[in-house]
Structures are given as structure tokens and as C-alpha cells.
Write an enzyme that holds these catalytic residues in place. Structure first.
Site, mmCIF file in Angstrom:
data_model
loop_
_atom_site.group_PDB
_atom_site.id
_atom_site.type_symbol
_atom_site.label_atom_id
_atom_site.label_comp_id
_atom_site.label_asym_id
_atom_site.label_seq_id
_atom_site.Cartn_x
_atom_site.Cartn_y
_atom_site.Cartn_z
ATOM 1 N N ASP A 77 0.833 -1.204 0.000
ATOM 2 C CA ASP A 77 0.000 0.000 0.000
ATOM 3 C C ASP A 77 0.866 1.252 0.000
ATOM 4 O O ASP A 77 0.593 2.216 -0.731
ATOM 5 C CB ASP A 77 -0.911 -0.028 1.232
ATOM 6 C CG ASP A 77 -1.711 1.245 1.397
ATOM 7 O OD1 ASP A 77 -2.537 1.545 0.512
ATOM 8 O OD2 ASP A 77 -1.518 1.955 2.404
ATOM 9 N N GLU A 149 -2.109 -5.440 -3.599
ATOM 10 C CA GLU A 149 -1.175 -4.647 -2.797
ATOM 11 C C GLU A 149 -0.049 -5.518 -2.256
ATOM 12 O O GLU A 149 1.113 -5.093 -2.208
ATOM 13 C CB GLU A 149 -1.916 -3.970 -1.641
ATOM 14 C CG GLU A 149 -2.775 -2.804 -2.067
ATOM 15 C CD GLU A 149 -3.421 -2.092 -0.902
ATOM 16 O OE1 GLU A 149 -3.494 -0.856 -0.949
ATOM 17 O OE2 GLU A 149 -3.865 -2.767 0.053
#
Length: 258
Positions: A77, A149
Site C-alpha cells: 500500500d 497490494e
């Protein structure tokens, strides 16, 4: 999975990622849902993940095969945010920070990540528990977004920022180019629609919370006077509100178009 299976998985996805994993177990970890990992008590000691490439030797010491993708998701992320912010800064030199922030938020949200995961074919490679697989987990937008992610985090650890950035550029630059103007978040758009129609501001109400404390799922109602409420879910109240606002906006705009 065996080492041979890990290597086969990494080789089969090398073209998709533009990178051949030196440590295929990292990729398998990135594609393993927590439901398919070992119980928390069997996970062993935490790993050091202080850097990519040469620093990955310390990461090799951790029992990756006993862990799901959550740690890599956390790392990915942050890497995604950095790379996309850099791309936006270079691609839109005339826009201020507010416009760039709107673009970043749209490009880093869960539905965009799920879209990329589908385009990369990650769903078929997810390692899931029988329950998750049986409930449609391979096409679950939240699972796909989380795994995407995590893959970015794995690419960063295995090949450095260049490996992660190459994957991100390949899949995110077309999405950036498709948006000629900075996107407007759904709550703002719904509020402006309501004001333009002479109606009170939209109201948001959390109707339930499900799931474990570390991974809650919020259900939120969005309503505007004279229109039935719409419910949507998200891992945070903010994302649930945005999803509900978008669904309600699509409904009221659809009525107008009809």
C-alpha cells in the site's frame, strides 16, 4: 506449496509482473489469504523487512509459508502510494496538490486495485481456505485488492523499487491517461447533486459491522430525501460511505437519464 511449486508459480507470472522472483516464496505469501495460513500461534518470530534487494536476506528468515498476505499488503500500500504519486507529479505538472490528491485517491482505492488484479489474472492463483474458495473468494473485490497490494510489496522486497514501479506503471498509467480531469469523490458529487436539486444534504448511517476486530466490514446507508436509501460495505466507514454514495448517485442519475 513446495519450492518447486513456488518456482513454477513465479515463472508463470513473470511476464505479467515484468519480473522473475529470486525468492518465489515471497510471491506465494503475497497470494495466500489469511484463512489459508497457519494459526497465529504457529507463525514464529516476526521478520525484518527493512529494505529491498540485498536487504531481503533478512526477510528470508521469516516463516513465510506460515503467514498470509497481510504484512505484504501493508507494505505494498505504501509503495503503491509513492510510485503513483511520483507518476502523477510528473504527468500533470499544471495541477495543484488538491487535484493530484483526488487522482491518487481514485487510483489507490480498492475497486481500482481489484480491477488491476483481474487484469493481471491474480484470482486464479490465490491460495484460499475451502470456505473462502467456495464462497467466490477468487472474484471477491476485497480479496483481489488486498492480494494486489501484497504482490506490490513482494515485488519491492524481491527486486527493489524498480521491480514494483515497473508493474505499477504497466497497469496504472493507462488508468491515469483515461482520466482527463481529476475525479470527484462520490460523496462530494452526491452532495452537489442534492444541492442542485434543492434537497437537504445526504445522510449516512452505519447499519452494521461484521467480521473480526482486526478486519471489520462496515455496512453504511446513504440516503437523500425522496429517494430510497442504498447500502454498501467497506473495510472502513469512509470507503463504505463512498461506495454507498456512488451507488445512490448512479441510481438517481439513471432515473434522470431514463
Amino acid at each position: 506449496m513446495t519450492r518447486a511449486a513456488d518456482s513454477h508459480l513465479a515463472e508463470s507470472l513473470a511476464e505479467t509482473f515484468g519480473h522473475r522472483f529470486q525468492h518465489p516464496d515471497l510471491l506465494r505469501e503475497a497470494l495466500t489469504h489469511p484463512s489459508a495460513s497457519a494459526p497465529a500461534g504457529a507463525r514464529g518470530s516476526p521478520a525484518g523487512t527493512r529494505g529491498p534487494s540485498k536487504g531481503t536476506k533478512s526477510a528470508r528468515a521469516r516463516p513465510a509459508k506460515q503467514r498470509g498476505y497481510e504484512r505484504l499488503e501493508f507494505l505494498g500500500d505504501r509503495v503503491l502510494g509513492l510510485v503513483v504519486a511520483d507518476l502523477l507529479y510528473a504527468s500533470f505538472p499544471q495541477e495543484d496538490e488538491g487535484a493530484l490528491a483526488k487522482r491518487l485517491a481514485a487510483l489507490a482505492r480498492k475497486d481500482t486495485l481489484a480491477r488491476v488484479a483481474r487484469a493481471a489474472g491474480l484470482g486464479q492463483h490465490l491460495v484460499l481456505s475451502r470456505a473462502e474458495a467456495g464462497s467466490g473468494g477468487r472474484d471477491n473485490p476485497t480479496l483481489l485488492a488486498d492480494a494486489c497490494e501484497a504482490v506490490i510489496g513482494a515485488l519491492y522486497l524481491d527486486g527493489g523499487l524498480a521491480a514494483a514501479a515497473g508493474f505499477i506503471r504497466r497497469y496504472w498509467q493507462p488508468l491515469m491517461a483515461a482520466e482527463a480531469r481529476p475525479p470527484q469523490d462520490a460523496k462530494t458529487a452526491l452532495q452537489e447533486w442534492a444541492q442542485g436539486a434543492g434537497l437537504p444534504l445526504p445522510v449516512y448511517r452505519t447499519v452494521r459491522t461484521e467480521g473480526p476486530p482486526h478486519e471489520p466490514l462496515f455496512a453504511v446507508d446513504a440516503s437523500v430525501e425522496g429517494h430510497a436509501p442504498v447500502t454498501a460495505t467497506g473495510r472502513t466507514k469512509r470507503t463504505a460511505e463512498q461506495a454507498a454514495a456512488m451507488a445512490l448517485l448512479d441510481r438517481v442519475r439513471g432515473r434522470q437519464d431514463g
